[in-house]
Design a protein around this motif. Structure first.
Motif, mmCIF file in Angstrom:
data_model
loop_
_atom_site.group_PDB
_atom_site.id
_atom_site.type_symbol
_atom_site.label_atom_id
_atom_site.label_comp_id
_atom_site.label_asym_id
_atom_site.label_seq_id
_atom_site.Cartn_x
_atom_site.Cartn_y
_atom_site.Cartn_z
ATOM 1 N N SER A 4 36.483 46.923 41.443
ATOM 2 C CA SER A 4 37.667 46.112 41.711
ATOM 3 C C SER A 4 37.350 44.956 42.657
ATOM 4 O O SER A 4 38.068 43.958 42.674
ATOM 5 C CB SER A 4 38.775 46.977 42.295
ATOM 6 O OG SER A 4 38.352 47.548 43.516
ATOM 7 N N VAL A 7 36.612 41.892 40.559
ATOM 8 C CA VAL A 7 37.850 41.344 40.006
ATOM 9 C C VAL A 7 38.615 40.593 41.083
ATOM 10 O O VAL A 7 39.101 39.480 40.857
ATOM 11 C CB VAL A 7 38.714 42.478 39.409
ATOM 12 C CG1 VAL A 7 40.069 41.962 38.970
ATOM 13 C CG2 VAL A 7 38.002 43.146 38.255
ATOM 14 N N GLN A 48 38.501 41.758 34.350
ATOM 15 C CA GLN A 48 38.606 43.199 34.172
ATOM 16 C C GLN A 48 38.568 43.564 32.687
ATOM 17 O O GLN A 48 37.950 44.550 32.296
ATOM 18 C CB GLN A 48 39.892 43.716 34.798
ATOM 19 C CG GLN A 48 39.989 45.215 34.794
ATOM 20 C CD GLN A 48 41.217 45.697 35.540
ATOM 21 O OE1 GLN A 48 42.096 44.911 35.891
ATOM 22 N NE2 GLN A 48 41.271 46.988 35.798
ATOM 23 N N GLN A 51 34.962 43.034 31.289
ATOM 24 C CA GLN A 51 33.976 43.890 31.943
ATOM 25 C C GLN A 51 32.654 43.152 32.094
ATOM 26 O O GLN A 51 31.613 43.554 31.606
ATOM 27 C CB GLN A 51 33.799 45.193 31.165
ATOM 28 C CG GLN A 51 35.073 45.982 31.090
ATOM 29 C CD GLN A 51 34.948 47.222 30.244
ATOM 30 O OE1 GLN A 51 33.910 47.473 29.671
ATOM 31 N NE2 GLN A 51 36.006 47.993 30.176
#
Length: 107
Positions: A4, A7, A48, A51
């Motif tokens: 995360s 991101v 996200q 990927q």
């Protein structure tokens, strides 16, 4: 799974960039901040979803040199290139300036 922090950093960086760009274009600070937040959030969602941090499963190397050495043979066999002639034909056009002058005066 995707971290995360990647991101968040991508979304924050793009959001800040767009906010500064909209401020430079002389939009109001509130509008620039709103558009920056929207762009940062959407880039975070894309990162996200894509990927991006995953590496490819196969790290196969290709031998380009081996293909390039035999490329003319492959193209000749597939009839994309005409086969090379055994003897060089005589040129039908003049190859030098004097040859061009004498050929022109001949006619």
């Amino acid at each position: 799974m995707l971290k995360s922090s990647i991101v968040f950093r991508a979304g924050l960086g793009v959001g800040l960039f767009f906010t500064l760009c909209f401020i430079a274009l002389e939009n109001s600070v509130l509008t620039s901040l709103e558009l920056g937040i929207i762009s940062g959030w959407s880039v975070g969602c894309l990162v996200q979803w894509w990927q991006i941090d995953q590496k490819p499963e196969s790290t196969e190397t290709f031998e380009i040199e081996a293909i390039a050495d035999n490329l003319s043979g492959i193209l000749a066999k597939s009839k994309l290139l005409p086969p090379a002639s055994k003897s060089t034909p005589r040129p039908t056009q003049a190859t030098t300036l004097l040859g061009w002058i004498f050929k022109r005066n001949k006619n």
